[in-house]
Enzyme design. Structure first.
Site, PDB file in Angstrom:
ATOM      1  N   LYS A 153    -120.809 -81.236  10.149  1.00 18.33           N
ATOM      2  CA  LYS A 153    -121.663 -81.659  11.533  1.00 18.33           C
ATOM      3  C   LYS A 153    -120.528 -82.717  12.317  1.00 18.33           C
ATOM      4  CE  LYS A 153    -126.058 -80.213  11.580  1.00 18.33           C
ATOM      5  NZ  LYS A 153    -126.695 -79.574  12.710  1.00 18.33           N
ATOM      6  N   SER A 173    -121.844 -75.620   3.769  1.00 20.82           N
ATOM      7  CA  SER A 173    -121.988 -76.529   4.869  1.00 20.82           C
ATOM      8  C   SER A 173    -121.753 -78.083   4.713  1.00 20.82           C
ATOM      9  CB  SER A 173    -122.899 -75.786   5.793  1.00 20.82           C
ATOM     10  OG  SER A 173    -124.206 -76.088   5.246  1.00 20.82           O
TER      11      SER A 173
END
Length: 403
Positions: free
Chosen positions: A51, A303
């Site tokens: 992110k 991720s």
């Protein structure tokens, strides 16, 4: 098609700030899946997740005047830390609105990077609404977790890194929640090599984007329930869905049991701490959800790695039970001196290690003079557990197993 030039600009902006995470061959997973598997380890990113790429690019793209006003975001985890860290690099104010139920460790993680935290609402949607209103009232720039082109471009830099890291894969497997990551990664990959298959994986407990992909129109859900909280998105973004429909070839779902197995596999076999959202691609390979990839080179994006330790402890405990390394038995015996010792001597004879015992003589389903003993054992596999059951039955013990 999402403009590739924006991803190139993002790569220039985030260079020197965002970590170029490892991209490495996974031999054990390759053997189990029948594919040549490489892992893109965004769980080792500065803030523990991808992110930061989008958050930093978004803030870097603001004008000096806009940045000076500060930024606001809504998040329960990874996006919050990405925005907080990025804002700290520019020395600007950051306000993060988080649901009231957010674990203290995640709140502390955001504060560590210097952001102000507001706890508001029972879920992300309520926190999001408050963040938008707060930003409007105080003149702060809102940084959306996925529905923003600069954020998507930042996430797309992961795709550039992946293809520059070595031999190109035949397919890239990407986790999907709101769709920002796969929108950017797919745009980068398809621009550089359209022959590479891009596959999205979501949790079956958060099916909105997968259902929307199949229907080719936005479909929202009424609720989500999954251990993969990083991709637990209730509603579909029309913006990211449009990008996904242009560039993504296939979309599948994995359930919580499969995700938990993948988390434990990565911890044990790869020595990697990966959260539920980050493990969905590995879950798809472990559970044979992508049989057409057998014999091919496959890149899997991990991720994020910000897994809640309480959840991790439950996953480990259940994993030990499923792999026959732990066993729970409840045995009924006569409540008199020496009865428990006789039972433990039997278990000792088979080298079953007792790690916990609970003794109950008051349960209403017991006959007077009997007691239930619940025993947690460390065992050496399925054959060992069968030996224990046979021995107990031969000595007349009535037992039941717990899970």
């Amino acid at each position: 098609m999402f403009p590739f030039s924006k991803i190139e600009q993002a790569a220039e902006r985030i260079g020197g700030v965002v970590t170029k995470t490892p991209y490495a061959f996974a031999p054990y997973l390759s053997e189990m899946s029948g594919c040549e598997v490489y892992l893109k380890k965004e769980n080792l990113q500065i803030t523990g997740a991808f992110k930061i790429r989008g958050a930093y690019n978004k803030i870097a793209s603001l004008s000096d005047t806009e940045r000076a006003r500060g930024v606001v975001a809504a998040s329960a985890g990874n996006h919050a830390q990405g925005v907080a860290y990025s804002a700290s690099q520019f020395g600007i104010r950051a306000v993060i609105v988080m649901p009231e139920s957010t674990p203290l460790t995640k709140v502390d993680g955001v504060r560590h990077f210097g952001a102000e935290v507001i706890l508001h609402g029972n879920n992300y949607d309520e926190a999001y609404a408050h963040a938008v209103a707060y930003g409007t009232e105080h003149g702060l720039e809102f940084v959306h977790p996925f529905e923003d082109d600069e954020v998507i471009a930042g996430q797309g830099t992961l795709g550039l890194e992946l293809l520059a890291a070595g031999e190109r894969p035949d397919a890239v497997v990407v986790p999907v929640g709101g769709g920002g990551l796969i929108s950017g990664v797919a745009a980068a990959i398809k621009h550089l090599d359209p022959s590479i298959e891009v596959i999205g994986v979501s949790a079956t407990g958060a099916p909105a984007m997968r259902q929307s992909f199949e229907a080719k129109r936005p479909i929202d859900t009424t609720s989500v329930r999954t251990i993969a909280d990083g991709i637990a998105v209730r509603d579909t973004s029309p913006k990211t869905l449009a990008y996904i429909l242009e560039s993504v070839d296939r979309f599948i779902g994995v359930d919580d049991e499969e995700i938990a197995n993948a988390i434990l596999f990565l911890l044990e076999k790869q020595k990697l701490s990966v959260e539920g959202a980050g493990a969905v691609g590995v879950a798809a390979l472990l559970h044979k959800k992508l049989p057409h990839l057998v014999g091919k080179r496959v890149a899997v994006v991990l991720s994020g790695g910000n897994v809640d330790v309480t959840l991790l402890s439950v996953i480990i405990e259940k994993g030990l039970l499923k792999s026959f390394r732990k066993m729970k038995l409840t045995v009924t015996l006569v409540d008199r001196p020496g009865s428990l010792m006789q039972l433990t001597e039997l278990l000792k004879s088979l080298n079953a290690n007792i790690v916990h015992i609970a003794y109950d003589r008051t349960s209403t389903d017991l006959d007077y003079g009997d007691a239930n003993v619940t025993i947690h054992l460390e065992t050496k596999g399925e054959a060992h557990q069968n030996e224990i059951r046979d021995l107990l039955h031969r000595h007349g013990y009535l037992s039941q197993e717990g899970h």
